[in-house]
Design an enzyme around this catalytic site. Structure first.
Site, PDB file in Angstrom:
ATOM      1  CG  HIS A 145      -3.562   0.805  10.046  1.00  0.00           C
ATOM      2  ND1 HIS A 145      -3.134  -0.403   9.535  1.00  0.00           N
ATOM      3  CD2 HIS A 145      -3.156   1.768   9.161  1.00  0.00           C
ATOM      4  CE1 HIS A 145      -2.502  -0.193   8.393  1.00  0.00           C
ATOM      5  NE2 HIS A 145      -2.505   1.113   8.153  1.00  0.00           N
ATOM      6  CG  ASN A 186       0.816  -0.239   6.565  1.00  0.00           C
ATOM      7  OD1 ASN A 186      -0.143  -0.988   6.479  1.00  0.00           O
ATOM      8  ND2 ASN A 186       0.705   1.073   6.410  1.00  0.00           N
ATOM      9  CB  CYS A 199      -5.221   0.719   6.273  1.00  0.00           C
ATOM     10  SG  CYS A 199      -3.823   0.871   5.127  1.00  0.00           S
TER      11      CYS A 199
END
Length: 333
Positions: A258, A289, A122
């Site tokens: 994020h 996500n 990520c």
């Protein structure tokens, strides 16, 4: 206007354009709850996610990347032949080698630009922005294309109660190029390998292939532990990035963390004591996500919806498997 600190004597770098690609299939929580014995209310309370995007068979890593890249190049006002390097952040390209970046560079029509993938989960996009900025300032490139892209549905089990509702697909891209003023602050990055097992591919490929009934390895996550780590550690990383850029939370216009979990986003904002006027990316509610793609997807949505304006000061921060993390202050193109 508040200035971003830059290395003395170095040329400056900035983000010149942003683009994104969102898969066409929208998947509401209701489609996932039966397999994980859950509910829409539970998912929203736990993560803030209402729906997400799942890629179809034709929406490949390469296809989504090329689409996002072309949009970023158009906004930056450059042609493919002007791209000097292509950096792709992803953990879901299914070929160990060659790098998908090489195929993307060719399809875009670059002039045989160097191209490579990076695996920082990520945090990969923020790593790519740091690399691109350094290439510009070091003189090894004039325009760098940085792409964050994932098809996490390929490596997510829809029966895993801890991850099935979280992960999704998409791509985002930026063009980084020269600037008269600093547009990308110094990166603050690192890793905490002691937490290696908190987010990971569950099975080693060799163990999978040795099994009597091989199945695709999938992601697994210790959500509570990740929440505690991110809520505490990332506020410190965010402050370090502000300090290195020579700005304060009061100077920010936009916060683009994020898109891992709405509760983590809120916890970081509280810890940083962000002013109420600072716009906060909350793309996770409708996108899920998307790992390396989440920050450029969220930033592009904020630009499209007028929440982030040209010249705004934005803090980018990401964390993920490894546990790897990175943050930098940037100007919105």
């Amino acid at each position: 206007m508040t200035s971003i600190a830059s290395a003395s004597g170095s040329p400056h770098a900035a983000i010149l354009g942003v683009g994104s690609y969102r898969p066409t299939r929208v998947v509401p929580n209701a489609e996932l709850v039966e397999a994980i014995d859950s509910s829409d209310e539970w998912i929203q309370q736990r993560s803030g996610i209402r729906e997400r995007r799942f890629a179809g068979p034709d929406e490949t890593i390469q296809m989504m990347s090329v689409s996002a890249a072309r949009a970023a190049m158009e906004q930056a006002g450059i042609e493919a032949a002007q791209v000097d390097c292509v950096v792709v952040a992803t953990v879901s390209h299914m070929l160990q080698t060659p790098a998908v970046a090489t195929a993307i560079a060719y399809e875009l029509g670059t002039d045989k630009a160097p191209a490579f993938d990076i695996s920082a989960a990520c945090a990969g996009f923020c790593h790519g922005v740091a690399l691109g900025s350094d290439m510009i300032r070091g003189g090894s490139a004039k325009h760098v294309l940085v792409i964050g892209v994932e098809r996490l549905t390929d490596i997510t089990s829809l029966n895993d109660r801890g991850t099935a509702f979280i992960f999704a697909d998409g791509a985002g891209a930026v063009v980084i190029g020269p600037s008269e003023e600093p547009g990308i602050g110094p990166v603050v990055w690192g890793s905490d390998g002691e937490q290696f097992d908190l987010i990971r591919q569950k099975e080693d490929w060799r163990d999978v292939l040795a099994s009597d009934r091989p199945e695709m390895p999938h992601l697994t996550m210790q959500g509570a532990a990740v929440f505690r780590w991110a809520s505490f550690e990332m506020a410190k990383t965010a402050q370090a990035a502000l300090d290195r850029a020579g700005v304060s939370a009061e100077d920010l216009d936009v916060f683009v963390p994020h898109q891992a979990n709405m509760r983590i986003i809120d916890a970081m904002a509280r810890s940083m004591k962000l002013p109420d006027r600072v716009k906060i990316a909350r793309d996770i509610a409708v996108q899920g996500n998307t790992s390396a793609a989440s920050i450029p997807l969220a930033l592009d949505r904020m630009i499209q919806e007028g929440e982030a304006k040209s010249g705004d000061l934005a803090l980018l921060i990401a964390f993920g498997a490894g546990l790897a993390y990175a943050a930098q202050v940037v100007r919105v193109p």
